[in-house]
Design an enzyme around this catalytic site. Structure first.
Site, PDB file in Angstrom:
ATOM      1  N   TYR A  93      -0.853  -0.756  10.498  1.00 49.55           N
ATOM      2  CA  TYR A  93      -1.145  -1.160   9.115  1.00 49.55           C
ATOM      3  C   TYR A  93      -0.038  -0.648   8.175  1.00 49.55           C
ATOM      4  CZ  TYR A  93      -3.553  -1.427   4.600  1.00 49.55           C
ATOM      5  OH  TYR A  93      -3.883  -1.685   3.287  1.00 49.55           O
ATOM      6  N   SER A 114       0.852  -1.200   0.000  1.00 49.72           N
ATOM      7  CA  SER A 114       0.000   0.000   0.000  1.00 49.72           C
ATOM      8  C   SER A 114       0.883   1.243   0.000  1.00 49.72           C
ATOM      9  CB  SER A 114      -0.867   0.010   1.268  1.00 49.72           C
ATOM     10  OG  SER A 114      -1.525   1.247   1.413  1.00 49.72           O
TER      11      SER A 114
END
Ligand SMILES: NC(=O)c1ccc[n+]([C@@H]2O[C@H](COP(=O)([O-])OP(=O)(O)OC[C@H]3O[C@@H](n4cnc5c(N)ncnc54)[C@H](OP(=O)(O)O)[C@@H]3O)[C@@H](O)[C@H]2O)c1
Length: 249
Positions: free
Chosen positions: A146, A136
């Site tokens: 994350y 990401s």
């Protein structure tokens, strides 16, 4: 027949990967938790093209179930491994119970490391194979646990691309920005404030990612918008980085 294993193909980016690889004529092993949804996808793909699909139900936050997927990968050399399964956590780090945080780490880091380890030995021996790790743009910024998992994925893939490239194995981190999938709905996030020009389509994303993989790239950031944002983030003033970090979960 060439063979691919895709994790998390029941929706979103993984589903787009499964479709794209089936169109290219690869047989598929589909791995996720939702058995009925996997069976439905396997039927759909086998009916649409001349490919065989196998369903492997596994929760990749569980070590034993992940090891069953590793065993499948060791049984024969695979042509493509897509480590895509993942999820986001809506609450701040300290507000999540530690088991939830642990599941995030296990699905997005431990399972990726273990499945890549199982696949890459046989791939190196035959001198051929592709590994795509769905990371990401959040990995380029301080964005909570994350973002840290995704930073690990991007760093690991960058190293593996250099190390295994000369052995005929291509490894790439695919780093999307916002993509229209079930991801944000599953985490219960309201994304109403995100402008429409920042949203990517998962089929377009996967097409661009596969092009970059075949060009030998270690890191793929599809779309000019996100390439520019990532480049700008390297020179962003400290105040902006601090603001983003405070928003990170
Ligand atoms: N959407 C975005 O904006 C965005 C942006 C950057 C990166 N990403 C990354 O892209 C990847 C795919 O996400 P997506 O956007 O396509 O989300 P999605 O539509 O929610 O799909 C997630 C997939 O992962 C699977 N999965 C989740 N937890 C799992 C577990 N414990 N074991 C096995 N499979 C599991 C789900 O299948 P089951 O529920 O059937 O198990 C599902 O197929 C993720 O790694 C995510 O971090 C997404």
């Amino acid at each position: 027949m060439p063979l691919a294993l895709v994790t998390g193909p029941t929706s979103g980016i993984g589903r787009s990967f499964a479709h794209a690889l089936a169109v290219e004529g690869l047989d598929l092993i589909l791995v996720a938790r939702d058995g009925p949804r996997l069976e439905e996808l396997a039927d759909e793909l086998s009916r649409a093209g001349d490919v065989a699909c196998e369903v492997l139900v596994a929760d990749l936050s569980d070590l034993e179930q992940t090891m069953r997927v590793e065993e499948r990968l060791r049984r024969q050399p695979f042509d493509v491994l897509v480590n895509n399964a993942g999820f986001g956590l809506h609450r701040p780090f300290e507000a999540n119970d530690i088991e939830t945080e642990q599941r995030g780490l296990d699905v997005m880091v431990r399972a990726v490391m273990r499945l890549t380890h199982a696949a890459i030995g046989p791939m190196s021996e035959v001198g051929r194979g592709d590994v795509v790790n769905v990371s990401s743009v959040a990995g380029f910024l301080p964005r909570g646990s994350y973002g840290a998992h995704k930073a690990w994925l991007t760093s690991f893939s960058t190293w593996a691309n250099l190390h295994y490239g000369p052995k005929g194995v291509r490894v790439m981190a695919l780093c999307p920005g916002f993509v229209r999938t079930e991801f944000h709905q599953r985490m219960g996030a309201d994304m109403g404030a995100i402008p429409s020009f920042l949203w990517l389509d998962s089929d377009d994303l996967v097409r661009a990612g596969l092009r970059d993989l075949r060009d030998g790239k270690a890191v793929s950031i599809p779309s000019k918008r996100y390439k520019a944002l990532v480049a700008a983030s390297r020179f962003a003033p400290r105040g902006i980085v601090e603001k983003l970090a405070r928003q990170g979960r």
